[in-house]
Scaffold this motif. Structure first.
Motif, PDB file in Angstrom:
ATOM      1  N   VAL A  12       0.779  -1.195  -0.047  1.00  0.00           N
ATOM      2  CA  VAL A  12      -0.061  -0.082   0.225  1.00  0.00           C
ATOM      3  C   VAL A  12       0.835   1.110   0.152  1.00  0.00           C
ATOM      4  O   VAL A  12       1.707   1.378   1.042  1.00  0.00           O
ATOM      5  CB  VAL A  12      -1.049   0.083   1.263  1.00  0.00           C
ATOM      6  CG1 VAL A  12      -1.717   1.261   1.174  1.00  0.00           C
ATOM      7  CG2 VAL A  12      -1.608  -1.072   1.342  1.00  0.00           C
ATOM      8  N   ILE A  14       1.596   5.201   0.273  1.00  0.00           N
ATOM      9  CA  ILE A  14       0.968   6.631   0.784  1.00  0.00           C
ATOM     10  C   ILE A  14       1.503   7.912   0.172  1.00  0.00           C
ATOM     11  O   ILE A  14       2.859   7.965   0.010  1.00  0.00           O
ATOM     12  CB  ILE A  14       1.355   6.670   2.319  1.00  0.00           C
ATOM     13  CG1 ILE A  14       0.958   5.543   2.904  1.00  0.00           C
ATOM     14  CG2 ILE A  14       0.968   8.150   2.843  1.00  0.00           C
ATOM     15  CD1 ILE A  14      -0.551   5.295   2.928  1.00  0.00           C
ATOM     16  N   ASP A  98      -2.868   4.656  -5.235  1.00  0.00           N
ATOM     17  CA  ASP A  98      -2.294   5.183  -3.788  1.00  0.00           C
ATOM     18  C   ASP A  98      -3.234   5.877  -3.080  1.00  0.00           C
ATOM     19  O   ASP A  98      -4.489   6.349  -3.314  1.00  0.00           O
ATOM     20  CB  ASP A  98      -1.399   6.585  -4.227  1.00  0.00           C
ATOM     21  CG  ASP A  98      -0.072   6.059  -4.963  1.00  0.00           C
ATOM     22  OD1 ASP A  98       0.354   4.823  -5.020  1.00  0.00           O
ATOM     23  OD2 ASP A  98       0.691   7.075  -5.586  1.00  0.00           O
ATOM     24  N   LEU A  99      -2.914   5.635  -1.640  1.00  0.00           N
ATOM     25  CA  LEU A  99      -4.021   6.595  -0.744  1.00  0.00           C
ATOM     26  C   LEU A  99      -3.240   7.826  -0.448  1.00  0.00           C
ATOM     27  O   LEU A  99      -2.227   8.246  -0.277  1.00  0.00           O
ATOM     28  CB  LEU A  99      -3.753   5.658   0.696  1.00  0.00           C
ATOM     29  CG  LEU A  99      -4.679   4.955   1.112  1.00  0.00           C
ATOM     30  CD1 LEU A  99      -4.343   4.266   2.554  1.00  0.00           C
ATOM     31  CD2 LEU A  99      -6.154   5.590   1.313  1.00  0.00           C
ATOM     32  N   SER A 120     -11.476   9.383   7.560  1.00  0.00           N
ATOM     33  CA  SER A 120     -11.328   8.622   6.284  1.00  0.00           C
ATOM     34  C   SER A 120     -12.524   8.585   5.613  1.00  0.00           C
ATOM     35  O   SER A 120     -13.569   8.242   6.044  1.00  0.00           O
ATOM     36  CB  SER A 120     -10.750   7.117   6.544  1.00  0.00           C
ATOM     37  OG  SER A 120     -10.842   6.434   5.272  1.00  0.00           O
ATOM     38  N   ARG A 127     -14.898   3.943  -1.617  1.00  0.00           N
ATOM     39  CA  ARG A 127     -13.699   3.915  -1.387  1.00  0.00           C
ATOM     40  C   ARG A 127     -12.811   4.497  -2.459  1.00  0.00           C
ATOM     41  O   ARG A 127     -11.601   4.631  -2.303  1.00  0.00           O
ATOM     42  CB  ARG A 127     -13.361   2.541  -1.052  1.00  0.00           C
ATOM     43  CG  ARG A 127     -13.467   1.992   0.426  1.00  0.00           C
ATOM     44  CD  ARG A 127     -12.961   0.733   0.641  1.00  0.00           C
ATOM     45  NE  ARG A 127     -13.383   0.251   1.965  1.00  0.00           N
ATOM     46  CZ  ARG A 127     -14.492  -0.002   2.449  1.00  0.00           C
ATOM     47  NH1 ARG A 127     -15.511   0.171   1.588  1.00  0.00           N
ATOM     48  NH2 ARG A 127     -14.559  -0.131   3.796  1.00  0.00           N
ATOM     49  N   ARG A 130     -10.202   7.228  -1.822  1.00  0.00           N
ATOM     50  CA  ARG A 130      -8.864   6.990  -1.213  1.00  0.00           C
ATOM     51  C   ARG A 130      -8.393   8.230  -0.604  1.00  0.00           C
ATOM     52  O   ARG A 130      -7.065   8.535  -0.576  1.00  0.00           O
ATOM     53  CB  ARG A 130      -7.809   6.680  -2.360  1.00  0.00           C
ATOM     54  CG  ARG A 130      -8.492   5.409  -3.157  1.00  0.00           C
ATOM     55  CD  ARG A 130      -7.554   5.167  -4.426  1.00  0.00           C
ATOM     56  NE  ARG A 130      -6.816   6.095  -5.071  1.00  0.00           N
ATOM     57  CZ  ARG A 130      -7.860   6.810  -6.090  1.00  0.00           C
ATOM     58  NH1 ARG A 130      -8.826   6.683  -6.300  1.00  0.00           N
ATOM     59  NH2 ARG A 130      -7.015   8.009  -6.623  1.00  0.00           N
ATOM     60  N   THR A 131      -8.904   8.937   0.377  1.00  0.00           N
ATOM     61  CA  THR A 131      -8.500   9.963   0.906  1.00  0.00           C
ATOM     62  C   THR A 131      -8.501  10.015   2.638  1.00  0.00           C
ATOM     63  O   THR A 131      -9.659   9.505   3.028  1.00  0.00           O
ATOM     64  CB  THR A 131      -9.366  11.252   0.598  1.00  0.00           C
ATOM     65  OG1 THR A 131      -9.009  11.474  -0.911  1.00  0.00           O
ATOM     66  CG2 THR A 131      -8.982  12.650   0.972  1.00  0.00           C
ATOM     67  N   MET A 148      -6.490   4.590   8.115  1.00  0.00           N
ATOM     68  CA  MET A 148      -6.126   3.498   7.134  1.00  0.00           C
ATOM     69  C   MET A 148      -7.205   2.284   7.110  1.00  0.00           C
ATOM     70  O   MET A 148      -7.323   1.762   6.392  1.00  0.00           O
ATOM     71  CB  MET A 148      -4.704   2.958   6.828  1.00  0.00           C
ATOM     72  CG  MET A 148      -3.721   4.042   6.512  1.00  0.00           C
ATOM     73  SD  MET A 148      -1.861   3.542   6.363  1.00  0.00           S
ATOM     74  CE  MET A 148      -1.994   2.160   5.223  1.00  0.00           C
ATOM     75  N   GLN A 151      -9.993   2.314   5.303  1.00  0.00           N
ATOM     76  CA  GLN A 151      -9.898   2.244   3.854  1.00  0.00           C
ATOM     77  C   GLN A 151      -9.616   0.530   3.723  1.00  0.00           C
ATOM     78  O   GLN A 151     -10.168   0.078   2.787  1.00  0.00           O
ATOM     79  CB  GLN A 151      -8.846   2.939   3.345  1.00  0.00           C
ATOM     80  CG  GLN A 151      -9.139   4.442   3.492  1.00  0.00           C
ATOM     81  CD  GLN A 151      -9.746   5.039   2.440  1.00  0.00           C
ATOM     82  OE1 GLN A 151     -10.149   4.590   1.493  1.00  0.00           O
ATOM     83  NE2 GLN A 151     -10.050   6.617   2.455  1.00  0.00           N
ATOM     84  N   PHE A 199      -6.506  -0.486  -3.424  1.00  0.00           N
ATOM     85  CA  PHE A 199      -5.327   0.037  -3.534  1.00  0.00           C
ATOM     86  C   PHE A 199      -4.153  -0.855  -2.991  1.00  0.00           C
ATOM     87  O   PHE A 199      -3.162  -0.410  -2.419  1.00  0.00           O
ATOM     88  CB  PHE A 199      -5.227   1.127  -2.829  1.00  0.00           C
ATOM     89  CG  PHE A 199      -5.839   1.574  -1.316  1.00  0.00           C
ATOM     90  CD1 PHE A 199      -7.307   1.780  -1.101  1.00  0.00           C
ATOM     91  CD2 PHE A 199      -5.015   1.121  -0.349  1.00  0.00           C
ATOM     92  CE1 PHE A 199      -7.498   1.931  -0.006  1.00  0.00           C
ATOM     93  CE2 PHE A 199      -5.584   1.187   1.018  1.00  0.00           C
ATOM     94  CZ  PHE A 199      -6.944   1.537   1.023  1.00  0.00           C
TER      95      PHE A 199
END
Length: 204
Positions: A12, A14, A98-99, A120, A127, A130-131, A148, A151, A199
């Motif tokens: 994952v 970031i 990407d997150l 989140s 989802r 992704r933020t 996280m 997510q 992700f």
């Protein structure tokens, strides 16, 4: 002859950005990512830094004015800009897996009137956003890992509770409350959903 199995990492990434004035340094952000790597390794994940940028202009988004709603179309203009639904927000990662993590000065209050440490956008919205948003002055080193979790866990329900009947809050030691532990059921959820996760990516 014998063939060697290819070992794939489950990664994952970031993309972390902080608005100027949010009160976090690049050293602090990288510590949050390192801690996330320690915690989510329990589920076989590697948490890696795509980029860290601590010089994002506030552009009116350092205070998000959070609105507790069920549709992103009803959220505040600041939040819609942050998650990329309206123009005028920060640059998001060009890599769709990407997150995106943003450090702000204030998010707003929850339904109980408590200041939000982090949020989140998987909790309320699809989802694909992704933020994650975080407030450095209120968070601890586990806060990124906690957000996280909202997510990473797929179709869980309220991630602050287990799946017993009736659901019970996790112990304080669990990452979805304030700690660093994962429960077996949380790990199983991530393993079961890895193949089509938005992700988690596989790398040889």
């Amino acid at each position: 002859g014998s063939a060697e199995a290819t070992v794939h990492s489950r990664v994952v990434r970031i993309n972390a950005q902080s608005f100027i004035g949010s009160g976090v340094t690049d050293v602090g952000i990288r510590q949050h990512i390192r801690q996330a790597n320690v915690i989510w390794a329990q589920a076989g994940l590697e948490i890696e830094e795509r980029a860290v940028n601590t010089s994002v202009p506030p552009a009116g988004l350092i205070d998000l004015h959070h609105v507790d709603v069920t549709s992103p179309n009803q959220s505040s203009l600041q939040e819609q800009r942050l998650i990329g639904r309206q123009p005028g927000g920060p640059t998001r990662s060009a890599v769709l897996t990407d997150l995106n993590v943003f450090y702000v000065k204030r998010i707003g209050e929850d339904r109980q009137g408590e200041e939000l440490v982090g949020l989140s956008y998987a909790q309320k919205f699809p989802r694909v956003q992704r933020t994650i948003a975080l407030v450095p002055s209120l968070m601890n080193e586990n806060s990124l890992s906690h957000e996280m979790g909202h997510q990473l866990l797929i179709d869980w329900g309220d991630e602050h509770f287990d799946h017993s009947s009736p659901p019970k809050p996790w112990p304080i030691t669990n990452v979805m409350i304030a700690g660093i532990d994962l429960d077996k059921t949380q790990v199983e959820n991530i393993l079961a959903n890895t193949a089509n996760h938005p992700f988690i990516i596989f790398e040889p």
